[in-house]
Design a protein around this motif. Sequence first.
Motif, PDB file in Angstrom:
ATOM      1  N   ASP A   7       0.822  -1.209   0.000  1.00  0.00           N
ATOM      2  CA  ASP A   7       0.000   0.000   0.000  1.00  0.00           C
ATOM      3  C   ASP A   7       0.862   1.269   0.000  1.00  0.00           C
ATOM      4  O   ASP A   7       0.550   2.237  -0.694  1.00  0.00           O
ATOM      5  CB  ASP A   7      -0.915   0.010   1.232  1.00  0.00           C
ATOM      6  N   VAL A   8       1.926   1.263   0.801  1.00  0.00           N
ATOM      7  CA  VAL A   8       2.797   2.433   0.918  1.00  0.00           C
ATOM      8  C   VAL A   8       4.243   1.967   0.827  1.00  0.00           C
ATOM      9  O   VAL A   8       4.653   1.045   1.549  1.00  0.00           O
ATOM     10  CB  VAL A   8       2.579   3.188   2.248  1.00  0.00           C
ATOM     11  N   ALA A   9       5.023   2.592  -0.045  1.00  0.00           N
ATOM     12  CA  ALA A   9       6.433   2.234  -0.208  1.00  0.00           C
ATOM     13  C   ALA A   9       7.305   3.419   0.208  1.00  0.00           C
ATOM     14  O   ALA A   9       7.157   4.526  -0.328  1.00  0.00           O
ATOM     15  CB  ALA A   9       6.727   1.856  -1.663  1.00  0.00           C
ATOM     16  N   TYR A  10       8.195   3.180   1.164  1.00  0.00           N
ATOM     17  CA  TYR A  10       9.100   4.211   1.657  1.00  0.00           C
ATOM     18  C   TYR A  10      10.448   4.112   0.945  1.00  0.00           C
ATOM     19  O   TYR A  10      11.097   3.060   0.983  1.00  0.00           O
ATOM     20  CB  TYR A  10       9.306   4.066   3.168  1.00  0.00           C
ATOM     21  N   PHE A  11      10.859   5.200   0.317  1.00  0.00           N
ATOM     22  CA  PHE A  11      12.159   5.265  -0.349  1.00  0.00           C
ATOM     23  C   PHE A  11      13.101   5.997   0.602  1.00  0.00           C
ATOM     24  O   PHE A  11      13.076   7.227   0.713  1.00  0.00           O
ATOM     25  CB  PHE A  11      12.037   6.011  -1.675  1.00  0.00           C
ATOM     26  N   LEU A  12      13.941   5.228   1.309  1.00  0.00           N
ATOM     27  CA  LEU A  12      14.790   5.784   2.357  1.00  0.00           C
ATOM     28  C   LEU A  12      16.258   5.419   2.153  1.00  0.00           C
ATOM     29  O   LEU A  12      17.012   5.315   3.109  1.00  0.00           O
ATOM     30  CB  LEU A  12      14.330   5.287   3.732  1.00  0.00           C
ATOM     31  N   ILE A  13      16.642   5.228   0.918  1.00  0.00           N
ATOM     32  CA  ILE A  13      18.034   4.865   0.650  1.00  0.00           C
ATOM     33  C   ILE A  13      18.734   6.033  -0.047  1.00  0.00           C
ATOM     34  O   ILE A  13      18.099   6.889  -0.677  1.00  0.00           O
ATOM     35  CB  ILE A  13      18.135   3.609  -0.232  1.00  0.00           C
ATOM     36  N   HIS A  14      20.026   6.087   0.125  1.00  0.00           N
ATOM     37  CA  HIS A  14      20.848   7.017  -0.628  1.00  0.00           C
ATOM     38  C   HIS A  14      22.259   6.456  -0.664  1.00  0.00           C
ATOM     39  O   HIS A  14      22.624   5.581   0.125  1.00  0.00           O
ATOM     40  CB  HIS A  14      20.832   8.419  -0.024  1.00  0.00           C
ATOM     41  N   SER A  15      23.031   6.950  -1.593  1.00  0.00           N
ATOM     42  CA  SER A  15      24.379   6.429  -1.809  1.00  0.00           C
ATOM     43  C   SER A  15      25.443   7.410  -1.357  1.00  0.00           C
ATOM     44  O   SER A  15      26.571   7.375  -1.851  1.00  0.00           O
ATOM     45  CB  SER A  15      24.571   6.087  -3.299  1.00  0.00           C
ATOM     46  N   LEU A  16      25.088   8.302  -0.429  1.00  0.00           N
ATOM     47  CA  LEU A  16      26.048   9.271   0.078  1.00  0.00           C
ATOM     48  C   LEU A  16      27.281   8.543   0.598  1.00  0.00           C
ATOM     49  O   LEU A  16      27.178   7.563   1.326  1.00  0.00           O
ATOM     50  CB  LEU A  16      25.411  10.083   1.204  1.00  0.00           C
ATOM     51  N   GLY A  17      28.430   9.019   0.247  1.00  0.00           N
ATOM     52  CA  GLY A  17      29.665   8.335   0.609  1.00  0.00           C
ATOM     53  C   GLY A  17      30.331   7.694  -0.591  1.00  0.00           C
ATOM     54  O   GLY A  17      31.518   7.372  -0.554  1.00  0.00           O
ATOM     55  N   ARG A  18      29.564   7.502  -1.671  1.00  0.00           N
ATOM     56  CA  ARG A  18      30.128   6.994  -2.921  1.00  0.00           C
ATOM     57  C   ARG A  18      30.416   8.165  -3.845  1.00  0.00           C
ATOM     58  O   ARG A  18      29.643   9.129  -3.884  1.00  0.00           O
ATOM     59  CB  ARG A  18      29.146   6.037  -3.607  1.00  0.00           C
ATOM     60  N   PRO A  19      31.483   8.117  -4.616  1.00  0.00           N
ATOM     61  CA  PRO A  19      31.780   9.240  -5.522  1.00  0.00           C
ATOM     62  C   PRO A  19      30.721   9.437  -6.597  1.00  0.00           C
ATOM     63  O   PRO A  19      30.542  10.545  -7.099  1.00  0.00           O
ATOM     64  CB  PRO A  19      33.141   8.855  -6.124  1.00  0.00           C
ATOM     65  N   ASP A  20      29.994   8.357  -6.945  1.00  0.00           N
ATOM     66  CA  ASP A  20      28.975   8.445  -7.996  1.00  0.00           C
ATOM     67  C   ASP A  20      27.572   8.481  -7.411  1.00  0.00           C
ATOM     68  O   ASP A  20      26.622   7.998  -8.030  1.00  0.00           O
ATOM     69  CB  ASP A  20      29.107   7.249  -8.944  1.00  0.00           C
TER      70      ASP A  20
END
Length: 498
Positions: free
Chosen positions: A67-80
Amino acid sequence: MLCLVTGATGYIGGRLAPRLLDAGHDVRCLSRSAGRLRDVPWSGRVEVVEGDLFDPDALRRAMAGVDVAYFLIHSLGRPDFEARDREAATVFAAAARDAGVGRIVYLGGPEPDPDDKPSAHLRSRAEVGRILLDSGVPTAVLRAPVIIGSGSASFEMLRYLTERLPAMVTPRWVSNRIQPIAVRDVLRYLIGAATLRPEVSRGFDIGGADVLTYAEMMQRYARVAGLPRRIIVPVRLLSPWLSAHWVGLITPVPNSIARPLVGSLIHEAVAHENDLAELLGGPAPLGFDESVRLALGKIRDADVETRWTSAAGRDAAAEPLPSDPDWSGGSIYVDERSRPVSAPPERLWRVIEGVGGENGWYSFPLAWSVRGWLDRLAGGVGLRRGRRDRDRLRVGEALDWWRVEEIEPGELLRLRAEMRVPGRAWLEMRAEATPEGGSVYRQRAIFLPRGLAGHLYWASVLPFHGIVFNGMARNITRTAETSDGERPVPAGASGGGA
């Protein structure tokens, strides 16, 4: 509702999942490693799909029936990280649309003024928000500034800079305005966003009760933490690049994370509207000082087992989790020792419970006496209080310069220091049984420094730990092995013995 939480091992996701459960929702977690969720207390209450956003089969299984999808990821710390997060958001948005997900909720960052050149970090966060809003699925994008809570990278930067530097030359961005928000309020808004009407698909600014400059945040942090007022001298010479290296030098926050975060601080981060709070209702957001108190455990007594904070009155959202990075949670110094004992645990326990007072501390009596006299000269209690009972201890009673904080009869004695030190200290002793009928003695000295003086204090006493604490462990185990079941006579209590 069935809620999908991505990033469940991350700072926000690991705190959101159990609160969704407590709110009555079913929770499914998508994680690259199911084993990382094995030890969290709520692991048995959630469904775990192993995989990542770039695994089509895993993503399809994760989205089924959601019903609800949480997008809580990020790639901070990677150069790309910009390209990586762009691709992840695109894949996530398409999968949510194909699965018929009812709503996407995303936690992003503040949007800088259009006339400013945004940092890479904020530019990426804004781009991810636009991709999700364009998905065709109703989406709520929450734009949060600095989040106050132990484990938040932004808060840890603030914590370490303020605690370790009584005086500092700072870049000019310390004069920029920020509207920091407590992690408990962020979680409340994230949970509430799941209940928004389907026609609501937009971004929302969220923030706490106070608007402060970064310099004001450091001064108020110092006040809450019981530190002297900091001397802050802003200069124009420190560029964001130099500032990031300066933060990396002073704090344990990795440079790869500090650099984009510092780059974002060149922009002011103040909420331009309060629409989400008005739509959801509920209590007003916390102010900065109370948010810091919660993050530091200032409203609670100390308890070593839960990162030295007790369950009474705790706000678990603001506390460290096992899944948080090693550099979060503030500085904690530990001297830990263990020794096998041929005697049974009952005999070892009698030695442990008999420490202090006229029984002595089993190591380098002269050093203990000198430390006691120094404490009295500083206005502390010293060693003059002794102990009430020669053989038994009770929770809450004084023991020389310690206070008995916890006893598990036959197993654990935990003492809290009441000497004058720039921080908080504990001494913990355990007796553990072994299958062979013997036991293991475990000893931990724990110190939470307060300010630069606390770190210098620990460094100054560190050379003596090998003598005092090693001798203490050796003599306690030796006494347990050589006693005949009667009250043991401490080894080294009145002589060298170290």
